[in-house]
Design a protein around this motif. Structure first.
Motif, PDB file in Angstrom:
ATOM      1  N   ALA A  58       9.798   7.366  -1.345  1.00 15.04           N
ATOM      2  CA  ALA A  58       9.458   6.085  -0.711  1.00 15.04           C
ATOM      3  C   ALA A  58      10.232   5.856   0.576  1.00 15.04           C
ATOM      4  CB  ALA A  58       9.713   4.944  -1.693  1.00 15.04           C
ATOM      5  N   TYR A  59      11.499   6.288   0.590  1.00 17.97           N
ATOM      6  CA  TYR A  59      12.373   5.975   1.718  1.00 17.97           C
ATOM      7  C   TYR A  59      12.202   6.900   2.921  1.00 17.97           C
ATOM      8  CZ  TYR A  59      15.218   2.560  -0.900  1.00 17.97           C
ATOM      9  OH  TYR A  59      15.653   1.460  -1.586  1.00 17.97           O
ATOM     10  N   VAL A  60      11.754   8.140   2.702  1.00 21.33           N
ATOM     11  CA  VAL A  60      11.685   9.105   3.809  1.00 21.33           C
ATOM     12  C   VAL A  60      10.894   8.576   5.007  1.00 21.33           C
ATOM     13  CG1 VAL A  60      10.751  11.344   4.522  1.00 21.33           C
ATOM     14  CG2 VAL A  60      12.143  11.182   2.468  1.00 21.33           C
ATOM     15  N   PRO A  61       9.654   8.075   4.831  1.00 20.61           N
ATOM     16  CA  PRO A  61       8.926   7.554   5.998  1.00 20.61           C
ATOM     17  C   PRO A  61       9.626   6.362   6.659  1.00 20.61           C
ATOM     18  CG  PRO A  61       7.447   7.886   4.144  1.00 20.61           C
ATOM     19  CD  PRO A  61       8.842   7.990   3.610  1.00 20.61           C
ATOM     20  N   LEU A  62      10.290   5.535   5.860  1.00 23.40           N
ATOM     21  CA  LEU A  62      10.991   4.367   6.405  1.00 23.40           C
ATOM     22  C   LEU A  62      12.180   4.811   7.264  1.00 23.40           C
ATOM     23  CD1 LEU A  62      11.012   2.090   3.221  1.00 23.40           C
ATOM     24  CD2 LEU A  62       9.334   2.132   5.083  1.00 23.40           C
ATOM     25  N   ILE A  63      12.882   5.836   6.808  1.00 21.96           N
ATOM     26  CA  ILE A  63      13.997   6.385   7.590  1.00 21.96           C
ATOM     27  C   ILE A  63      13.483   7.001   8.895  1.00 21.96           C
ATOM     28  CG2 ILE A  63      15.828   8.133   7.631  1.00 21.96           C
ATOM     29  CD1 ILE A  63      16.091   7.711   4.591  1.00 21.96           C
ATOM     30  N   LEU A  64      12.353   7.691   8.807  1.00 20.82           N
ATOM     31  CA  LEU A  64      11.764   8.301  10.007  1.00 20.82           C
ATOM     32  C   LEU A  64      11.376   7.237  11.027  1.00 20.82           C
ATOM     33  CD1 LEU A  64       9.534  11.120   8.438  1.00 20.82           C
ATOM     34  CD2 LEU A  64      11.739  11.366   9.629  1.00 20.82           C
ATOM     35  N   LEU A  65      10.889   6.083  10.549  1.00 19.84           N
ATOM     36  CA  LEU A  65      10.568   4.980  11.458  1.00 19.84           C
ATOM     37  C   LEU A  65      11.820   4.461  12.164  1.00 19.84           C
ATOM     38  CD1 LEU A  65       7.928   2.865   9.477  1.00 19.84           C
ATOM     39  CD2 LEU A  65       7.585   4.059  11.645  1.00 19.84           C
ATOM     40  N   CYS A  66      12.915   4.348  11.412  1.00 18.55           N
ATOM     41  CA  CYS A  66      14.185   3.915  12.010  1.00 18.55           C
ATOM     42  C   CYS A  66      14.631   4.899  13.093  1.00 18.55           C
ATOM     43  CB  CYS A  66      15.268   3.791  10.940  1.00 18.55           C
ATOM     44  SG  CYS A  66      15.010   2.438   9.766  1.00 18.55           S
ATOM     45  N   LEU A  67      14.465   6.177  12.812  1.00 20.09           N
ATOM     46  CA  LEU A  67      14.823   7.207  13.793  1.00 20.09           C
ATOM     47  C   LEU A  67      13.900   7.139  15.010  1.00 20.09           C
ATOM     48  CD1 LEU A  67      15.469  10.216  11.385  1.00 20.09           C
ATOM     49  CD2 LEU A  67      17.173   9.156  12.885  1.00 20.09           C
ATOM     50  N   LEU A  68      12.604   6.970  14.751  1.00 18.00           N
ATOM     51  CA  LEU A  68      11.620   6.933  15.828  1.00 18.00           C
ATOM     52  C   LEU A  68      11.883   5.797  16.804  1.00 18.00           C
ATOM     53  CD1 LEU A  68       8.932   7.917  17.088  1.00 18.00           C
ATOM     54  CD2 LEU A  68       7.753   6.379  15.492  1.00 18.00           C
ATOM     55  N   PHE A  83       0.791  -1.229   0.000  1.00 17.76           N
ATOM     56  CA  PHE A  83       0.000   0.000   0.000  1.00 17.76           C
ATOM     57  C   PHE A  83       0.828   1.286   0.000  1.00 17.76           C
ATOM     58  CE2 PHE A  83      -2.870  -3.227   1.763  1.00 17.76           C
ATOM     59  CZ  PHE A  83      -3.936  -3.086   0.877  1.00 17.76           C
ATOM     60  N   TRP A  84       2.141   1.160   0.198  1.00 17.79           N
ATOM     61  CA  TRP A  84       2.995   2.355   0.118  1.00 17.79           C
ATOM     62  C   TRP A  84       4.038   2.220  -0.994  1.00 17.79           C
ATOM     63  CZ3 TRP A  84       3.414   7.239   0.596  1.00 17.79           C
ATOM     64  CH2 TRP A  84       4.673   7.865   0.615  1.00 17.79           C
ATOM     65  N   LEU A  85       4.852   1.182  -0.916  1.00 15.51           N
ATOM     66  CA  LEU A  85       5.968   1.073  -1.853  1.00 15.51           C
ATOM     67  C   LEU A  85       5.531   0.735  -3.274  1.00 15.51           C
ATOM     68  CD1 LEU A  85       8.567  -0.739   0.452  1.00 15.51           C
ATOM     69  CD2 LEU A  85       8.355   1.701  -0.055  1.00 15.51           C
ATOM     70  N   LEU A  86       4.575  -0.168  -3.438  1.00 18.62           N
ATOM     71  CA  LEU A  86       4.121  -0.523  -4.783  1.00 18.62           C
ATOM     72  C   LEU A  86       3.513   0.675  -5.516  1.00 18.62           C
ATOM     73  CD1 LEU A  86       3.569  -2.438  -7.106  1.00 18.62           C
ATOM     74  CD2 LEU A  86       1.544  -3.277  -5.887  1.00 18.62           C
ATOM     75  N   PRO A  87       2.627   1.456  -4.901  1.00 18.53           N
ATOM     76  CA  PRO A  87       2.103   2.639  -5.606  1.00 18.53           C
ATOM     77  C   PRO A  87       3.187   3.642  -5.997  1.00 18.53           C
ATOM     78  CG  PRO A  87       0.694   2.099  -3.746  1.00 18.53           C
ATOM     79  CD  PRO A  87       1.908   1.240  -3.624  1.00 18.53           C
ATOM     80  N   ILE A  88       4.179   3.861  -5.113  1.00 14.40           N
ATOM     81  CA  ILE A  88       5.276   4.773  -5.445  1.00 14.40           C
ATOM     82  C   ILE A  88       6.096   4.209  -6.603  1.00 14.40           C
ATOM     83  CG2 ILE A  88       7.367   5.907  -4.605  1.00 14.40           C
ATOM     84  CD1 ILE A  88       4.864   7.051  -3.421  1.00 14.40           C
ATOM     85  N   ALA A  89       6.309   2.894  -6.596  1.00 16.27           N
ATOM     86  CA  ALA A  89       7.040   2.254  -7.699  1.00 16.27           C
ATOM     87  C   ALA A  89       6.277   2.427  -9.015  1.00 16.27           C
ATOM     88  CB  ALA A  89       7.256   0.773  -7.404  1.00 16.27           C
ATOM     89  N   TYR A  90       4.947   2.297  -8.957  1.00 17.61           N
ATOM     90  CA  TYR A  90       4.133   2.483 -10.168  1.00 17.61           C
ATOM     91  C   TYR A  90       4.249   3.916 -10.684  1.00 17.61           C
ATOM     92  CZ  TYR A  90       0.082   3.297 -13.094  1.00 17.61           C
ATOM     93  OH  TYR A  90      -0.721   3.676 -14.138  1.00 17.61           O
ATOM     94  N   LEU A  91       4.180   4.890  -9.793  1.00 16.15           N
ATOM     95  CA  LEU A  91       4.315   6.286 -10.203  1.00 16.15           C
ATOM     96  C   LEU A  91       5.694   6.540 -10.819  1.00 16.15           C
ATOM     97  CD1 LEU A  91       2.639   8.113  -7.164  1.00 16.15           C
ATOM     98  CD2 LEU A  91       1.676   7.754  -9.447  1.00 16.15           C
ATOM     99  N   THR A  92       6.685   5.848 -10.295  1.00 17.10           N
ATOM    100  CA  THR A  92       8.053   6.023 -10.795  1.00 17.10           C
ATOM    101  C   THR A  92       8.195   5.523 -12.221  1.00 17.10           C
ATOM    102  OG1 THR A  92       8.972   5.854  -8.548  1.00 17.10           O
ATOM    103  CG2 THR A  92      10.483   5.468 -10.387  1.00 17.10           C
ATOM    104  N   VAL A  93       7.712   4.312 -12.483  1.00 14.88           N
ATOM    105  CA  VAL A  93       7.825   3.767 -13.847  1.00 14.88           C
ATOM    106  C   VAL A  93       6.860   4.456 -14.811  1.00 14.88           C
ATOM    107  CG1 VAL A  93       8.645   1.524 -13.056  1.00 14.88           C
ATOM    108  CG2 VAL A  93       6.189   1.876 -13.385  1.00 14.88           C
ATOM    109  N   SER A  94       5.884   5.188 -14.266  1.00 22.01           N
ATOM    110  CA  SER A  94       4.929   5.928 -15.104  1.00 22.01           C
ATOM    111  C   SER A  94       5.391   7.358 -15.348  1.00 22.01           C
ATOM    112  CB  SER A  94       3.545   5.938 -14.435  1.00 22.01           C
ATOM    113  OG  SER A  94       3.048   4.633 -14.253  1.00 22.01           O
ATOM    114  N   ASN A  95       6.645   7.638 -14.970  1.00 20.16           N
ATOM    115  CA  ASN A  95       7.255   8.960 -15.199  1.00 20.16           C
ATOM    116  C   ASN A  95       6.516  10.090 -14.480  1.00 20.16           C
ATOM    117  OD1 ASN A  95       9.256   7.880 -16.994  1.00 20.16           O
ATOM    118  ND2 ASN A  95       7.681   7.796 -18.585  1.00 20.16           N
ATOM    119  N   TYR A  96       5.945   9.778 -13.304  1.00 21.85           N
ATOM    120  CA  TYR A  96       5.269  10.805 -12.505  1.00 21.85           C
ATOM    121  C   TYR A  96       6.275  11.806 -11.937  1.00 21.85           C
ATOM    122  CZ  TYR A  96       2.427  12.843  -8.755  1.00 21.85           C
ATOM    123  OH  TYR A  96       1.777  13.709  -7.912  1.00 21.85           O
ATOM    124  N   PHE A  97       7.472  11.307 -11.612  1.00 18.59           N
ATOM    125  CA  PHE A  97       8.517  12.154 -11.048  1.00 18.59           C
ATOM    126  C   PHE A  97       9.426  12.687 -12.164  1.00 18.59           C
ATOM    127  CE2 PHE A  97       7.415   9.023  -7.772  1.00 18.59           C
ATOM    128  CZ  PHE A  97       7.035   9.872  -6.732  1.00 18.59           C
TER     129      PHE A  97
END
Length: 337
Positions: free
Chosen positions: A319-329, A295-309
């Motif tokens: 994709a990584y920012v929330p994961l890094i914040l969890l590691c910090l938390l 529900f988080w990484l797959l949609p971001i991956a889809y946007l990436t291959v769809s040239n959204y960025f």
């Protein structure tokens, strides 16, 4: 034989073979006893992942023989995977010097990059040519991924669920964008790992072992590099889908090294280990990884291959920012109690 039927066959084959490996491990006393790195409290047989390795290699051989898989790709996956699995199997049966093991990892990674034809043509941020540096990065990527997969294989089902959700996610993306890459080998890996998962989750009757964790890390790395041959965006999608493992392992290692710990010291300070102690169960942690992947990484991956960025690399950052914040938390890399 349809590929759906073939997947069912290899799922059942792995399921049965894992049962055999459990009996073998109990007979040979190949037991994982809890230590300072463990998130388990009871001795449990290990090495069940050999069933995944053997089934997947057999499946690759079949696809290669029938012409459904390019012979060079098939041989690269089989030879590299077999060497790493054998190394892990021998390590499961006895201790192999860590420096020797790492040297073999590098040799396999170098051989793999050469077999794939190198990556000197790769550019990042839509134009920055990496040249020969890309080959060095590719080697380091393979070595790190096969090792971090071992680090992250610490609670029931997590390594299996990661492999299953990542391969299914990427196979789905291949179908959506009509990629020329072979998605059959992704579905096949998911089927094989699913056969083992039933023995490892929710309650572990046998552990995967180094033979399989390293094999999965290397195999996923090779599949990602094959995607890089087609385009940076597709490779970034692989990095995104593997985000939970990459971020947790990398963040934790960097923090521990900066704190003065040795890289190879055993510990229980990964985010997933901290959460398993906090929640007093492995199940919600493993399920959370699946939820994040889908529900988080797959949609971001889809946007990436769809040239959204503007740049596909930005998709990895988002994709990584929330994961890094969890590691910090949860203070990954510091909390080891």
């Amino acid at each position: 034989m349809s590929f759906f039927v073939l997947s069912i066959v290899f799922f059942i084959l792995t399921l049965l073979f894992t049962g055999y490996m459990r009996a073998y491990a109990l007979k040979k006393n190949i037991i994982d006893n809890p230590n300072e790195r463990s998130s388990h409290s009871a001795p449990t047989p290990r090495g069940g992942g050999v069933a995944v390795v053997c089934s997947y290699l057999l499946g690759l051989a079949f696809l290669t023989y029938t012409g459904q898989l390019d012979i060079s790709v098939g041989l690269t996956l089989m030879v590299a995977g077999f060497v790493i699995a054998l190394l892990g199997f021998l390590d499961d049966h006895g201790h192999i010097n860590s420096m020797l093991r790492l040297a073999i990892h590098f040799l396999v990674a170098i051989g793999t990059v050469l077999s794939l034809g190198g990556f000197g043509e790769i550019s990042v941020f839509s134009g920055v040519q990496l040249g020969f540096t890309a080959n060095i990065i590719a080697v380091l990527f393979l070595v790190w991924l096969l090792n971090l997969y071992n680090f992250m294989d610490g609670i029931n089902g997590i390594a299996s669920m990661e492999a299953i959700t990542v391969t299914i996610s990427m196979a789905t993306l291949y179908l959506i964008i009509k990629s020329q890459l072979n998605s059959d080998i992704l579905w096949l890996l998911a089927a094989c790992v699913s056969g083992f998962l039933l023995w490892n989750f929710p309650k572990a009757k046998i552990f995967m072992g180094d033979a399989c964790s390293g094999f999965l890390g290397l195999t996923l790395g090779i599949l990602a590099l094959l995607a890089l041959k087609q385009g940076t965006a597709l490779f970034c999608a692989w990095l995104i889908c593997l985000g939970v493992f990459i971020v947790d392992a990398t963040f934790t290692l960097i923090r521990r090294v900066l704190s003065g710990h040795k890289m190879y010291d055993a510990h229980r300070s990964h985010t997933y280990q901290i959460l398993s102690r906090k929640w007093k169960s492995h199940i919600p942690v493993t399920v959370s990884v699946v939820v994040v992947n889908i529900f988080w990484l797959l949609p971001i991956a889809y946007l990436t291959v769809s040239n959204y960025f503007i740049y596909p690399e930005l998709g990895v950052f988002v994709a990584y920012v929330p994961l890094i914040l969890l590691c910090l938390l949860y203070k990954a890399g510091t909390k080891n109690d």
